[in-house]
Design an enzyme around this catalytic site. Structure first.
Site, PDB file in Angstrom:
ATOM      1  N   SER A  63       0.817  -1.208   0.000  1.00 33.82           N
ATOM      2  CA  SER A  63       0.000   0.000   0.000  1.00 33.82           C
ATOM      3  C   SER A  63       0.855   1.264   0.000  1.00 33.82           C
ATOM      4  O   SER A  63       2.022   1.251   0.382  1.00 33.82           O
ATOM      5  CB  SER A  63      -0.912   0.018   1.225  1.00 33.82           C
ATOM      6  OG  SER A  63      -1.687  -1.155   1.285  1.00 33.82           O
TER       7      SER A  63
HETATM    8  N1  SAH Z   1       0.303  -5.164   4.319  1.00 33.99           N
HETATM    9  C1  SAH Z   1       0.957  -5.601   3.093  1.00 33.99           C
HETATM   10  C2  SAH Z   1       0.165  -5.325   1.847  1.00 33.99           C
HETATM   11  C3  SAH Z   1      -1.161  -5.833   1.855  1.00 33.99           C
HETATM   12  S1  SAH Z   1      -1.801  -6.231   0.262  1.00 33.99           S
HETATM   13  C4  SAH Z   1       2.306  -5.013   2.912  1.00 33.99           C
HETATM   14  O1  SAH Z   1       2.782  -4.289   3.789  1.00 33.99           O
HETATM   15  O2  SAH Z   1       2.922  -5.270   1.880  1.00 33.99           O
HETATM   16  C5  SAH Z   1      -2.997  -7.350   0.875  1.00 33.99           C
HETATM   17  C6  SAH Z   1      -2.461  -8.693   1.136  1.00 33.99           C
HETATM   18  O3  SAH Z   1      -3.531  -9.455   1.726  1.00 33.99           O
HETATM   19  C7  SAH Z   1      -2.085  -9.456  -0.128  1.00 33.99           C
HETATM   20  O4  SAH Z   1      -0.797  -9.960   0.013  1.00 33.99           O
HETATM   21  C8  SAH Z   1      -3.119 -10.585  -0.216  1.00 33.99           C
HETATM   22  O5  SAH Z   1      -2.610 -11.766  -0.785  1.00 33.99           O
HETATM   23  C9  SAH Z   1      -3.472 -10.769   1.243  1.00 33.99           C
HETATM   24  N2  SAH Z   1      -4.750 -11.424   1.507  1.00 33.99           N
HETATM   25  C10 SAH Z   1      -5.930 -11.272   0.857  1.00 33.99           C
HETATM   26  N3  SAH Z   1      -6.873 -12.046   1.424  1.00 33.99           N
HETATM   27  C11 SAH Z   1      -6.277 -12.692   2.478  1.00 33.99           C
HETATM   28  C12 SAH Z   1      -6.728 -13.639   3.447  1.00 33.99           C
HETATM   29  N4  SAH Z   1      -7.979 -14.092   3.475  1.00 33.99           N
HETATM   30  N5  SAH Z   1      -5.840 -14.073   4.357  1.00 33.99           N
HETATM   31  C13 SAH Z   1      -4.551 -13.643   4.366  1.00 33.99           C
HETATM   32  N6  SAH Z   1      -4.073 -12.767   3.461  1.00 33.99           N
HETATM   33  C14 SAH Z   1      -4.916 -12.293   2.529  1.00 33.99           C
END
Ligand code: SAH
Length: 219
Positions: A63
């Protein structure tokens, strides 16, 4: 309590965070200490400090710094907390949290991202970060309750498991809404177990898949 100081911050922190109202000194110091470029694929490294999300593979993004800072600031961490990070992604947010809390539990649904994040998180973490591959919409029941929970992916509604796993007095920050319009919300669990809700800003996040998210999980 927010701590303010007259410190001079690196230019990107000043323009993207301080000027937009991020004023918790501990949060700003964590952003200064953690090298964001270490969490970005080498071909996009020149975008590490730009004011936008960056691709990290598997159609996911790290993000925009401001959104990460706003989320983390709203967790009101003092250094003693046990934190759940839903959606490890690149691992950047998990490592920032490890500079601000006692221990961090981070869960990622994409196996490839889970593996990629492991090495860099181990290298950059301050407090321990425990990582797991799985469906974070269900939280991490064996480690509950958490003093703070943060999700980096949008849910159609507040996942009940996450609400249940938040400690009394705890704070949760999570984007909620449909594909085009989402709000970033802060929830606080009151003594009677009721969640008090506050909208922080409008955002666009990738979906939180899984049982209590938008459904389905990747292979
Ligand atoms: N906080 C992260 C970016 C988040 S992007 C950073 O600092 O880089 C959102 C992330 O959530 C993605 O990697 C995606 O694969 C993950 N995601 C989506 N649904 C999810 C779920 N049900 N459980 C765990 N991770 C999930």
């Amino acid at each position: 309590m927010l701590q303010k100081s007259a410190k001079r911050w690196p230019q990107w922190i000043e323009s993207q965070l301080v000027r937009r109202g991020i004023e918790d000194d501990r949060v700003l110091r964590a952003f200064e200490a953690v090298p964001r470029e270490a969490f970005i694929p080498s071909r996009y490294r020149d975008r590490a400090y730009s004011d936008r999300p960056v691709n990290i593979g598997c159609r996911q993004t790290i993000s925009q710094p401001f959104v990460v800072a706003l989320s983390i600031q709203a967790l009101e961490l003092t250094g003693t907390e046990k934190v759940l990070d839903v959606g490890t992604g690149s691992g950047y947010q998990a490592v920032l949290l490890s500079h601000l809390a006692r221990e961090v539990f981070s869960i990622e649904v994409h196996h490839k991202l889970f593996i990629n994040a492991k090495l860099v998180v181990e290298r950059c973490q301050r407090a321990p970060v425990y990582q797991r591959h799985g469906d974070g919409s269900l939280g991490w029941a064996a480690e509950a309750p958490f003093d703070a929970i943060v999700a980096g992916a949008r849910a159609p509604h507040l996942p009940q498991s996450l609400a249940d796993q938040l400690a009394v007095g705890g704070r949760m920050v999570i984007p909620i809404g449909g594909e085009s319009a989402q709000g970033l919300f802060q929830f606080k669990k009151e003594a009677d177990g009721i969640l008090r809700k506050k909208m922080l800003t409008r955002v666009v996040f990738v979906p939180l898949v899984g049982k209590e998210g938008t459904g389905g999980v990747p292979d």
